[in-house]
Design a protein around this motif. Structure first.
Motif, PDB file in Angstrom:
ATOM      1  N   PHE A 174       0.553  -1.297  -0.130  1.00  0.00           N
ATOM      2  CA  PHE A 174       0.368   0.105   0.322  1.00  0.00           C
ATOM      3  C   PHE A 174       1.134   1.643  -0.369  1.00  0.00           C
ATOM      4  CE2 PHE A 174      -2.000  -3.350   2.795  1.00  0.00           C
ATOM      5  CZ  PHE A 174      -3.266  -4.002   1.640  1.00  0.00           C
ATOM      6  N   SER A 175       2.379   0.779   0.468  1.00  0.00           N
ATOM      7  CA  SER A 175       2.712   1.960   0.066  1.00  0.00           C
ATOM      8  C   SER A 175       3.550   2.758  -1.042  1.00  0.00           C
ATOM      9  CB  SER A 175       4.079   1.800   1.316  1.00  0.00           C
ATOM     10  OG  SER A 175       3.875   1.746   2.438  1.00  0.00           O
ATOM     11  N   PRO A 176       3.326   3.715  -0.938  1.00  0.00           N
ATOM     12  CA  PRO A 176       4.270   5.003  -2.024  1.00  0.00           C
ATOM     13  C   PRO A 176       5.515   3.909  -3.347  1.00  0.00           C
ATOM     14  CG  PRO A 176       4.589   6.540  -0.737  1.00  0.00           C
ATOM     15  CD  PRO A 176       4.166   4.849   0.050  1.00  0.00           C
ATOM     16  N   GLY A 177       6.313   3.212  -3.070  1.00  0.00           N
ATOM     17  CA  GLY A 177       7.465   2.355  -3.231  1.00  0.00           C
ATOM     18  C   GLY A 177       6.572   1.202  -3.964  1.00  0.00           C
ATOM     19  N   ALA A 178       5.414   0.744  -2.955  1.00  0.00           N
ATOM     20  CA  ALA A 178       4.891  -0.471  -4.334  1.00  0.00           C
ATOM     21  C   ALA A 178       4.356  -0.004  -5.019  1.00  0.00           C
ATOM     22  CB  ALA A 178       4.622  -1.198  -2.364  1.00  0.00           C
ATOM     23  N   GLN A 179       4.110   1.338  -5.592  1.00  0.00           N
ATOM     24  CA  GLN A 179       2.965   1.989  -6.160  1.00  0.00           C
ATOM     25  C   GLN A 179       1.155   1.133  -5.552  1.00  0.00           C
ATOM     26  OE1 GLN A 179       5.581  -0.041  -8.683  1.00  0.00           O
ATOM     27  NE2 GLN A 179       6.390   1.890  -8.243  1.00  0.00           N
ATOM     28  N   ARG A 180       1.642   1.538  -4.258  1.00  0.00           N
ATOM     29  CA  ARG A 180       0.536   0.597  -3.324  1.00  0.00           C
ATOM     30  C   ARG A 180      -0.718  -0.674  -3.804  1.00  0.00           C
ATOM     31  NH1 ARG A 180       0.168   4.969   0.308  1.00  0.00           N
ATOM     32  NH2 ARG A 180       0.421   7.245  -0.226  1.00  0.00           N
ATOM     33  N   LEU A 181       0.597  -0.898  -4.178  1.00  0.00           N
ATOM     34  CA  LEU A 181       0.148  -2.880  -4.494  1.00  0.00           C
ATOM     35  C   LEU A 181       0.626  -3.635  -3.520  1.00  0.00           C
ATOM     36  CD1 LEU A 181       1.083  -2.428  -7.937  1.00  0.00           C
ATOM     37  CD2 LEU A 181      -0.732  -2.383  -7.496  1.00  0.00           C
ATOM     38  N   THR A 236      -1.560  -8.617  -6.038  1.00  0.00           N
ATOM     39  CA  THR A 236      -2.580  -7.635  -6.277  1.00  0.00           C
ATOM     40  C   THR A 236      -3.776  -8.291  -6.957  1.00  0.00           C
ATOM     41  OG1 THR A 236      -1.279  -5.794  -5.679  1.00  0.00           O
ATOM     42  CG2 THR A 236      -3.142  -5.593  -6.530  1.00  0.00           C
ATOM     43  N   ARG A 237      -3.724  -8.793  -8.590  1.00  0.00           N
ATOM     44  CA  ARG A 237      -4.462  -8.914  -9.108  1.00  0.00           C
ATOM     45  C   ARG A 237      -5.089  -9.835  -9.154  1.00  0.00           C
ATOM     46  NH1 ARG A 237      -1.392  -9.587 -14.228  1.00  0.00           N
ATOM     47  NH2 ARG A 237      -0.974  -7.854 -14.530  1.00  0.00           N
ATOM     48  N   GLN A 238      -5.320 -11.334  -8.411  1.00  0.00           N
ATOM     49  CA  GLN A 238      -5.204 -12.088  -8.151  1.00  0.00           C
ATOM     50  C   GLN A 238      -5.982 -11.740  -6.198  1.00  0.00           C
ATOM     51  OE1 GLN A 238      -2.418 -15.393  -6.948  1.00  0.00           O
ATOM     52  NE2 GLN A 238      -2.451 -15.635  -9.650  1.00  0.00           N
ATOM     53  N   ARG A 239      -5.548 -11.045  -5.091  1.00  0.00           N
ATOM     54  CA  ARG A 239      -5.910 -11.186  -4.324  1.00  0.00           C
ATOM     55  C   ARG A 239      -6.888  -9.286  -4.060  1.00  0.00           C
ATOM     56  NH1 ARG A 239      -0.779 -13.133  -0.446  1.00  0.00           N
ATOM     57  NH2 ARG A 239      -0.242 -15.393  -1.507  1.00  0.00           N
ATOM     58  N   ARG A 240      -6.006  -8.453  -4.689  1.00  0.00           N
ATOM     59  CA  ARG A 240      -6.817  -7.482  -4.300  1.00  0.00           C
ATOM     60  C   ARG A 240      -7.353  -6.384  -5.679  1.00  0.00           C
ATOM     61  NH1 ARG A 240      -7.209  -5.060   0.347  1.00  0.00           N
ATOM     62  NH2 ARG A 240      -7.716  -3.528  -0.675  1.00  0.00           N
ATOM     63  N   PRO A 241      -7.989  -6.910  -6.788  1.00  0.00           N
ATOM     64  CA  PRO A 241      -8.534  -6.520  -7.853  1.00  0.00           C
ATOM     65  C   PRO A 241      -8.634  -4.860  -7.770  1.00  0.00           C
ATOM     66  CG  PRO A 241      -9.666  -8.502  -8.046  1.00  0.00           C
ATOM     67  CD  PRO A 241      -8.994  -8.541  -5.991  1.00  0.00           C
ATOM     68  N   ASP A 242      -9.514  -4.711  -6.759  1.00  0.00           N
ATOM     69  CA  ASP A 242      -9.886  -3.228  -5.809  1.00  0.00           C
ATOM     70  C   ASP A 242      -8.579  -2.681  -6.327  1.00  0.00           C
ATOM     71  OD1 ASP A 242      -9.089  -5.192  -4.239  1.00  0.00           O
ATOM     72  OD2 ASP A 242     -10.054  -3.172  -2.761  1.00  0.00           O
ATOM     73  N   LEU A 243      -7.710  -2.650  -6.256  1.00  0.00           N
ATOM     74  CA  LEU A 243      -6.679  -1.889  -6.167  1.00  0.00           C
ATOM     75  C   LEU A 243      -5.843  -1.525  -7.178  1.00  0.00           C
ATOM     76  CD1 LEU A 243      -4.205  -3.703  -2.664  1.00  0.00           C
ATOM     77  CD2 LEU A 243      -6.331  -1.363  -2.493  1.00  0.00           C
ATOM     78  N   LEU A 244      -6.195  -2.253  -8.338  1.00  0.00           N
ATOM     79  CA  LEU A 244      -5.628  -2.026  -9.582  1.00  0.00           C
ATOM     80  C   LEU A 244      -6.697  -0.893 -10.357  1.00  0.00           C
ATOM     81  CD1 LEU A 244      -4.643  -5.343 -10.646  1.00  0.00           C
ATOM     82  CD2 LEU A 244      -3.234  -3.306  -9.983  1.00  0.00           C
ATOM     83  N   ARG A 289      10.425  -8.807  -9.064  1.00  0.00           N
ATOM     84  CA  ARG A 289       9.522  -8.132  -7.456  1.00  0.00           C
ATOM     85  C   ARG A 289       8.892  -7.439  -7.821  1.00  0.00           C
ATOM     86  NH1 ARG A 289      14.346  -7.118  -3.221  1.00  0.00           N
ATOM     87  NH2 ARG A 289      14.022  -9.373  -2.502  1.00  0.00           N
ATOM     88  N   ARG A 290       8.481  -6.547  -9.152  1.00  0.00           N
ATOM     89  CA  ARG A 290       7.246  -5.794  -9.729  1.00  0.00           C
ATOM     90  C   ARG A 290       6.516  -6.346  -9.627  1.00  0.00           C
ATOM     91  NH1 ARG A 290      10.955  -1.592 -11.235  1.00  0.00           N
ATOM     92  NH2 ARG A 290      10.909  -2.649 -13.378  1.00  0.00           N
ATOM     93  N   GLU A 291       6.843  -7.266 -11.130  1.00  0.00           N
ATOM     94  CA  GLU A 291       5.387  -8.008 -11.228  1.00  0.00           C
ATOM     95  C   GLU A 291       4.689  -9.186  -9.925  1.00  0.00           C
ATOM     96  OE1 GLU A 291       8.309  -8.564 -15.726  1.00  0.00           O
ATOM     97  OE2 GLU A 291       7.926 -10.525 -13.952  1.00  0.00           O
ATOM     98  N   GLN A 292       5.809  -9.689  -9.194  1.00  0.00           N
ATOM     99  CA  GLN A 292       5.494 -10.112  -8.009  1.00  0.00           C
ATOM    100  C   GLN A 292       3.829  -9.725  -7.592  1.00  0.00           C
ATOM    101  OE1 GLN A 292       5.637 -13.955  -6.967  1.00  0.00           O
ATOM    102  NE2 GLN A 292       6.836 -13.935  -9.130  1.00  0.00           N
ATOM    103  N   SER A 293       4.623  -8.131  -7.313  1.00  0.00           N
ATOM    104  CA  SER A 293       3.197  -7.260  -6.856  1.00  0.00           C
ATOM    105  C   SER A 293       1.666  -7.740  -7.360  1.00  0.00           C
ATOM    106  CB  SER A 293       4.995  -6.012  -6.739  1.00  0.00           C
ATOM    107  OG  SER A 293       3.756  -5.719  -5.357  1.00  0.00           O
ATOM    108  N   LEU A 294       2.330  -6.450  -8.399  1.00  0.00           N
ATOM    109  CA  LEU A 294       1.273  -6.583  -9.798  1.00  0.00           C
ATOM    110  C   LEU A 294       0.590  -8.490  -9.228  1.00  0.00           C
ATOM    111  CD1 LEU A 294       0.155  -4.567 -10.982  1.00  0.00           C
ATOM    112  CD2 LEU A 294       0.679  -5.372 -13.248  1.00  0.00           C
ATOM    113  N   GLU A 295       1.419  -9.226  -9.880  1.00  0.00           N
ATOM    114  CA  GLU A 295       0.428 -10.124  -9.837  1.00  0.00           C
ATOM    115  C   GLU A 295      -0.527 -10.897  -8.449  1.00  0.00           C
ATOM    116  OE1 GLU A 295      -0.609 -12.362 -12.040  1.00  0.00           O
ATOM    117  OE2 GLU A 295      -1.860 -13.298 -11.289  1.00  0.00           O
TER     118      GLU A 295
END
Ligand code: ADE
Length: 237
Positions: free
Chosen positions: A180-187, A228-236, A220-226
């Motif tokens: 959720f933090s800026p460095g993780a693009q809030r993902l 988020t897509r699976q668990r919290r699509p609302d964040l995208l 790591r960025r790809e893992q983060s995105l994946e």
């Protein structure tokens, strides 16, 4: 940062604020100048401010219904007395399930204030008139579920804020890259691994052992995105 907590149950806070990182956050040895620690906690028992000779602070709800309502007088007097204890302007916060939901951007904003004055309600709540009279007051919820009081929510807020104060985590970068933090693009955060390289036949992803920092960052960025897509699509959205 000064944090005042107004509650009917100050004893609930002592072990949480007196342990681990929250304890260290208030340790004078932490500060750069050796003078002011990153945060200081000040607990006030609302009951100490009641003018009722039996020390009562709550009454049944007008209009009927279950539960007791905390009266205006002790809350108002406690806020006035505590506010006068320090010249810094206090940002008032009421922990309530009716408030705006606590999020990392809100935590980041609160962490910049010189002083927070947090009221933890209990029972059915606080008389609405004192809430109105204490405006501006931010009403904050920690999520869509109901607890027995605002004490645990106040501790959640304090924990989230204190770890963002300078010097508290030691490793400033770590907070910046959390979920959720800026460095993780809030993902959501990426997975983490440590020794041993193989555990129960399960290997650490090869790329993390490559020493190629650009590739590791990309993975790591790809893992983060994946995740988020699976668990919290609302964040995208
Ligand atoms: N008091 C009771 N439940 C609460 C919640 N979810 N958030 C903040 N304060 C509360």
């Amino acid at each position: 940062m000064r944090i005042d907590i107004l509650t009917l149950f100050p004893e609930m806070f002592t072990s949480v604020l007196g342990s681990s990182i929250l304890k260290r956050a208030a340790d004078p040895a932490l500060s750069a100048d050796g003078q002011s620690p990153s945060v200081s906690y000040h607990l006030t028992d609302i009951r100490n401010y009641t003018t009722n000779k039996h020390q009562k602070v709550d009454r049944p709800s007008f209009g009927g219904g279950p539960g007791m309502v905390i009266q205006c007088q002790p809350v108002w007097d406690a806020v006035q007395a505590v506010t006068a204890m320090d010249p810094r302007p206090a940002s008032r916060i009421l922990m309530t399930p009716q408030g705006e939901t606590l999020t990392q951007p809100l935590v980041e904003e609160l962490a910049t204030h010189p002083r927070l004055l947090i009221i933890a309600g209990h029972y059915e709540g606080i008389d609405e008139r004192v809430i109105q009279r204490l405006a501006p007051m931010r009403e904050i919820s920690i999520g869509d579920y109901v607890l027995t009081g605002g004490e645990l929510p106040a501790m959640v807020l304090i924990d989230a804020v204190a770890r963002l104060r300078p010097g508290v985590l030691g490793h400033e970068e770590s907070a910046h890259h959390d979920s959720f933090s800026p460095g993780a693009q809030r993902l959501l955060d990426h997975p983490h691994y440590t020794r041993p390289r193989v555990w129960e036949g399960m290997e650490v992803p090869e790329i993390l052992l490559s020493g190629d920092h650009a590739k590791i960052e990309k993975w790591r960025r790809e893992q983060s995105l994946e995740r988020t897509r699976q668990r919290r699509p609302d964040l995208l959205k």
